[in-house]
Design a protein around this motif. Structure first.
Motif, PDB file in Angstrom:
ATOM      1  N   SER A   1       0.831  -1.205   0.000  1.00  0.00           N
ATOM      2  CA  SER A   1       0.000   0.000   0.000  1.00  0.00           C
ATOM      3  C   SER A   1       0.869   1.259   0.000  1.00  0.00           C
ATOM      4  O   SER A   1       0.508   2.263  -0.613  1.00  0.00           O
TER       5      SER A   1
ATOM      6  N   GLU B   1      -8.085   8.713  -9.044  1.00  0.00           N
ATOM      7  CA  GLU B   1      -9.194   7.775  -8.876  1.00  0.00           C
ATOM      8  C   GLU B   1      -8.740   6.351  -8.562  1.00  0.00           C
ATOM      9  O   GLU B   1      -9.563   5.464  -8.405  1.00  0.00           O
ATOM     10  N   SER B   2      -7.439   6.129  -8.433  1.00  0.00           N
ATOM     11  CA  SER B   2      -6.919   4.797  -8.128  1.00  0.00           C
ATOM     12  C   SER B   2      -7.179   4.469  -6.656  1.00  0.00           C
ATOM     13  O   SER B   2      -6.968   5.294  -5.768  1.00  0.00           O
ATOM     14  N   ARG B   3      -7.633   3.262  -6.413  1.00  0.00           N
ATOM     15  CA  ARG B   3      -7.937   2.826  -5.050  1.00  0.00           C
ATOM     16  C   ARG B   3      -7.072   1.640  -4.622  1.00  0.00           C
ATOM     17  O   ARG B   3      -7.438   0.913  -3.697  1.00  0.00           O
ATOM     18  N   ARG B   4      -5.933   1.455  -5.293  1.00  0.00           N
ATOM     19  CA  ARG B   4      -5.090   0.303  -4.969  1.00  0.00           C
ATOM     20  C   ARG B   4      -4.546   0.380  -3.545  1.00  0.00           C
ATOM     21  O   ARG B   4      -4.488  -0.638  -2.851  1.00  0.00           O
TER      22      ARG B   4
ATOM     23  N   ASP C   1       0.704   5.889  -7.553  1.00  0.00           N
ATOM     24  CA  ASP C   1      -0.568   6.379  -8.067  1.00  0.00           C
ATOM     25  C   ASP C   1      -0.828   7.844  -7.715  1.00  0.00           C
ATOM     26  O   ASP C   1      -1.971   8.264  -7.585  1.00  0.00           O
TER      27      ASP C   1
ATOM     28  N   LEU D   1      -5.947   1.851  -0.986  1.00  0.00           N
ATOM     29  CA  LEU D   1      -7.072   1.603  -0.093  1.00  0.00           C
ATOM     30  C   LEU D   1      -7.381   0.112  -0.001  1.00  0.00           C
ATOM     31  O   LEU D   1      -7.617  -0.424   1.088  1.00  0.00           O
ATOM     32  N   TYR D   2      -7.365  -0.580  -1.127  1.00  0.00           N
ATOM     33  CA  TYR D   2      -7.627  -2.015  -1.129  1.00  0.00           C
ATOM     34  C   TYR D   2      -6.519  -2.779  -0.403  1.00  0.00           C
ATOM     35  O   TYR D   2      -6.792  -3.747   0.322  1.00  0.00           O
TER      36      TYR D   2
END
Length: 73
Positions: A21, A33-36, A28, A38-39
């Motif tokens: 993360s 708008e990237s949510r990598r 990013d 967060l995931y």
């Protein structure tokens, strides 16, 4: 012994997810708008919960705990 290995594997997964993360956070920057990241943090929370449950299970069953030589029998 298998429980201790499982705990070490889960701890390594937590650290690896946290590091990924961190990498995604810097890679990013240009893509808002990237949510990598967060995931990856969500996966870290799942690994941390599994780690805590495994430790609680080990303490409850007596596989982990006070078994040092100086505690007596």
């Amino acid at each position: 012994m298998a429980l201790k290995i499982l705990i070490l594997v889960l701890l390594a997964c937590v650290v690896a997810s946290l590091f990924s993360s961190f990498v995604f956070l810097f890679k990013d920057v240009d893509v808002p708008e990237s949510r990598r990241a967060l995931y990856a943090l969500g996966i870290r929370i799942a690994f941390a919960a599994a780690l805590m449950l495994t430790i609680f299970y080990g303490l409850y069953t007596g596989q982990l705990g006070l078994n040092a030589p100086w505690h007596g029998v």
